[in-house]
Design a protein around this motif. Structure first.
Motif, PDB file in Angstrom:
ATOM      1  N   TRP A  47       0.476  -0.817   0.299  1.00  0.00           N
ATOM      2  CA  TRP A  47       0.234  -0.077  -0.006  1.00  0.00           C
ATOM      3  C   TRP A  47       0.547   1.456   0.304  1.00  0.00           C
ATOM      4  N   ALA A  48       0.863   2.441  -0.687  1.00  0.00           N
ATOM      5  CA  ALA A  48       1.021   3.317  -0.879  1.00  0.00           C
ATOM      6  C   ALA A  48       0.625   4.183   0.303  1.00  0.00           C
ATOM      7  N   HIS A  49       1.452   4.900   0.589  1.00  0.00           N
ATOM      8  CA  HIS A  49       1.292   5.913   1.570  1.00  0.00           C
ATOM      9  C   HIS A  49       1.070   7.644   1.473  1.00  0.00           C
ATOM     10  N   THR A  50       0.798   7.575   0.066  1.00  0.00           N
ATOM     11  CA  THR A  50       0.419   9.192  -0.164  1.00  0.00           C
ATOM     12  C   THR A  50      -0.230   9.222  -1.202  1.00  0.00           C
ATOM     13  N   GLY A  51      -0.127  10.182  -2.215  1.00  0.00           N
ATOM     14  CA  GLY A  51      -1.401   9.998  -2.783  1.00  0.00           C
ATOM     15  C   GLY A  51      -2.177  11.613  -2.542  1.00  0.00           C
ATOM     16  N   ALA A  52      -3.114  12.565  -2.680  1.00  0.00           N
ATOM     17  CA  ALA A  52      -3.895  13.957  -2.879  1.00  0.00           C
ATOM     18  C   ALA A  52      -5.122  13.262  -1.362  1.00  0.00           C
ATOM     19  N   GLY A  53      -5.437  13.628  -1.832  1.00  0.00           N
ATOM     20  CA  GLY A  53      -7.272  13.969  -0.666  1.00  0.00           C
ATOM     21  C   GLY A  53      -8.304  13.305  -1.833  1.00  0.00           C
ATOM     22  N   ILE A  54      -9.206  13.555  -1.138  1.00  0.00           N
ATOM     23  CA  ILE A  54     -10.509  13.275  -2.000  1.00  0.00           C
ATOM     24  C   ILE A  54     -11.847  13.616  -1.120  1.00  0.00           C
ATOM     25  N   TYR A  55     -12.938  14.156  -1.992  1.00  0.00           N
ATOM     26  CA  TYR A  55     -13.793  14.951  -2.407  1.00  0.00           C
ATOM     27  C   TYR A  55     -15.418  14.022  -2.515  1.00  0.00           C
ATOM     28  N   LEU A  56     -15.757  14.036  -1.298  1.00  0.00           N
ATOM     29  CA  LEU A  56     -16.628  12.764  -1.139  1.00  0.00           C
ATOM     30  C   LEU A  56     -18.573  13.743  -1.656  1.00  0.00           C
ATOM     31  N   PRO A  57     -19.116  13.927  -2.782  1.00  0.00           N
ATOM     32  CA  PRO A  57     -20.653  13.934  -1.993  1.00  0.00           C
ATOM     33  C   PRO A  57     -21.757  13.500  -1.331  1.00  0.00           C
ATOM     34  N   GLY A  58     -22.886  13.592  -1.188  1.00  0.00           N
ATOM     35  CA  GLY A  58     -23.558  12.743  -0.628  1.00  0.00           C
ATOM     36  C   GLY A  58     -24.242  11.279  -0.833  1.00  0.00           C
ATOM     37  N   ASN A  59     -23.686  11.420  -2.288  1.00  0.00           N
ATOM     38  CA  ASN A  59     -24.375   9.794  -2.693  1.00  0.00           C
ATOM     39  C   ASN A  59     -23.572   8.704  -2.245  1.00  0.00           C
ATOM     40  N   ALA A  60     -21.947   9.552  -2.080  1.00  0.00           N
ATOM     41  CA  ALA A  60     -20.640   8.345  -2.084  1.00  0.00           C
ATOM     42  C   ALA A  60     -20.662   7.959  -0.581  1.00  0.00           C
ATOM     43  N   VAL A  61     -20.616   9.283   0.543  1.00  0.00           N
ATOM     44  CA  VAL A  61     -21.341   9.041   2.353  1.00  0.00           C
ATOM     45  C   VAL A  61     -22.275   7.517   2.037  1.00  0.00           C
ATOM     46  N   THR A 114      -5.535   8.310   0.943  1.00  0.00           N
ATOM     47  CA  THR A 114      -4.965   7.453   2.152  1.00  0.00           C
ATOM     48  C   THR A 114      -6.106   6.605   3.074  1.00  0.00           C
ATOM     49  N   ASP A 115      -6.619   7.911   4.321  1.00  0.00           N
ATOM     50  CA  ASP A 115      -7.448   7.666   5.325  1.00  0.00           C
ATOM     51  C   ASP A 115      -8.432   6.521   4.578  1.00  0.00           C
ATOM     52  N   LEU A 116      -9.235   7.026   3.133  1.00  0.00           N
ATOM     53  CA  LEU A 116     -10.152   6.873   2.834  1.00  0.00           C
ATOM     54  C   LEU A 116     -10.429   5.051   1.902  1.00  0.00           C
ATOM     55  N   HIS A 117      -8.578   5.026   1.817  1.00  0.00           N
ATOM     56  CA  HIS A 117      -8.455   3.318   0.716  1.00  0.00           C
ATOM     57  C   HIS A 117      -8.166   2.566   3.037  1.00  0.00           C
ATOM     58  N   ALA A 118      -7.874   3.255   4.250  1.00  0.00           N
ATOM     59  CA  ALA A 118      -7.769   2.071   4.404  1.00  0.00           C
ATOM     60  C   ALA A 118      -8.480   1.973   5.799  1.00  0.00           C
ATOM     61  N   VAL A 119      -9.682   2.472   5.458  1.00  0.00           N
ATOM     62  CA  VAL A 119     -10.671   1.853   6.116  1.00  0.00           C
ATOM     63  C   VAL A 119     -11.574   0.489   4.641  1.00  0.00           C
ATOM     64  N   LEU A 120     -11.526   0.673   4.003  1.00  0.00           N
ATOM     65  CA  LEU A 120     -11.822   0.224   3.076  1.00  0.00           C
ATOM     66  C   LEU A 120     -11.564  -0.898   3.133  1.00  0.00           C
ATOM     67  N   ALA A 121     -10.245  -1.148   3.577  1.00  0.00           N
ATOM     68  CA  ALA A 121      -9.119  -2.073   2.804  1.00  0.00           C
ATOM     69  C   ALA A 121      -8.915  -3.129   4.065  1.00  0.00           C
TER      70      ALA A 121
END
Length: 383
Positions: A47-61, A114-121
């Protein structure tokens, strides 16, 4: 070595998910909720602990809620109460109340990718993933798919999901022709220190240049900038931060303060903006999901939502027990209109922001709120 996992619901389906990004991990979790197990492979060795951010609209949540992950993601995220559209001098053009837009569907959140990916994984029962394994070949045999991996192993599956991103190896093996299309923009993405005056999603629109800043919590801000690919400030040298400063000269706060936090070696990811359009997402028992099937420009911020919805809808279709052929057909019939809507909105948004600035600003002042609501209206409904 031979692989192939059977579902625990008695159907005995052997499912392979290629790619352990948002689409792949979301699909694996959605399948597990419906009683199916899947083998998941990922070409990256770790897992790469780099990358940028992500914006999640309401339907993603909402999709994360269906996976039981929304509260865990929210703990790591910043809530985005408004979307502010400004001209490059910082003059407000429109203020979008995201709570009014999405209602009780879900809050809009922003966090480090990275935080979103960590939760999914890893949250709860982690998703088992074979790391450092790439697909080498696949062939349809009767109603199954024979798969070869680059580590010498092989497997036979009833369904193979290509969730391996915009430059999908599964798509290359199945479709053959290159279908990734540049949209004519270059994008810069990075995470840095958040200026105290920046409290919500804020975009500044210049002539052919867009700069977006989104607080993602823990004192950080996710920044995205794009410009036309024929801009004189194309990233043709290693001086990425210098090129950004050149591109954004004359932009108002918070842009100068943000750029001041970037040193010459700042971690800025630069890439062309691309999209994928396919007449169909499947061949036999191989199905593409997420960006492998329908990547778009990020100006709707719907990539993660569409990927997560793909997994949920596919798992629901499989649970109906109508066989792989009917499942794949039903999945595409449900998902294509929605993803095509998102693609159409990205094109409309690009046309609007590429208007002469005076006309664009007038339109956004008068109708910006209505345009935003219209862009997302069909996505308020369940997928």
């Amino acid at each position: 070595m031979t692989h192939g996992t059977s579902g625990s619901n008695g159907a005995g389906l052997r499912i392979l998910v290629v790619g352990a990004g948002i689409a792949g991990l979301g699909a694996a979790r959605a399948l597990r909720q419906r009683g199916f197990a899947a083998d998941v492979v990922e070409r990256e060795p770790a897992w790469a602990h780099t990358g940028a951010g992500i914006y999640l609209p309401g339907n993603a949540v909402r999709a994360l809620r269906a996976l039981g992950l929304d509260s865990t993601v929210a703990e790591r995220a910043s809530v985005i109460p408004h979307q502010r559209l400004c001209d490059h001098r910082g003059n407000l053009l429109a203020d979008i109340d995201t709570a009014a837009l999405w209602g009780d569907i879900g809050p809009c959140l922003a966090l480090h990718r990275t935080d979103l990916h960590a939760v999914l994984a890893s949250h709860g029962d982690p998703v088992p993933v074979r790391m450092g394994v790439s697909l080498q070949g696949l062939s349809q045999q009767d109603e199954t798919v024979a798969v070869e991996f680059d580590d010498g192993s092989a497997g036979r599956y009833d369904l193979v999901l290509g969730a391996d991103g915009i430059h999908s190896q599964v798509r290359r093996l199945v479709v053959g022709a290159e279908v990734v299309r540049p949209v004519g923009q270059v994008a810069w993405r990075f995470v840095t220190e958040c200026p105290p005056e920046l409290t919500t999603w804020t975009v500044l629109l210049g002539r052919g240049v867009t700069f977006l800043a989104v607080p993602i919590g823990q004192g950080q801000v996710y920044c995205y900038c794009d410009a036309s690919a024929d801009s004189p400030s194309r990233p043709e040298s290693d001086d990425v931060t210098g090129r950004l400063a050149e591109l954004l000269a004359g932009f108002a706060a918070p842009v100068p303060a943000i750029l001041d936090t970037l040193g010459p070696d700042g971690a800025v990811h630069v890439a062309p903006v691309e999209e994928v359009t396919l007449d169909r997402w499947s061949r036999g028992s191989v199905l593409l999901v997420g960006d492998a099937a329908h990547a778009t420009s990020p100006n709707m911020a719907e990539g993660a939502a569409m990927a997560l919805e793909d997994g949920l809808v596919l798992a629901e279709c499989l649970a109906c027990g109508r066989g792989i052929t009917q499942t794949v057909a039903r999945f595409q019939a449900r998902r294509r209109p929605r993803t095509q809507w998102v693609l159409a909105q990205t094109h409309r948004r690009d046309r609007t922001r590429n208007l002469p600035p005076a006309l664009r600003n007038l339109i956004l002042r008068r109708w910006g709120r209505g345009i935003f609501h219209a862009n997302y209206r069909p996505l308020l409904e369940l997928p």
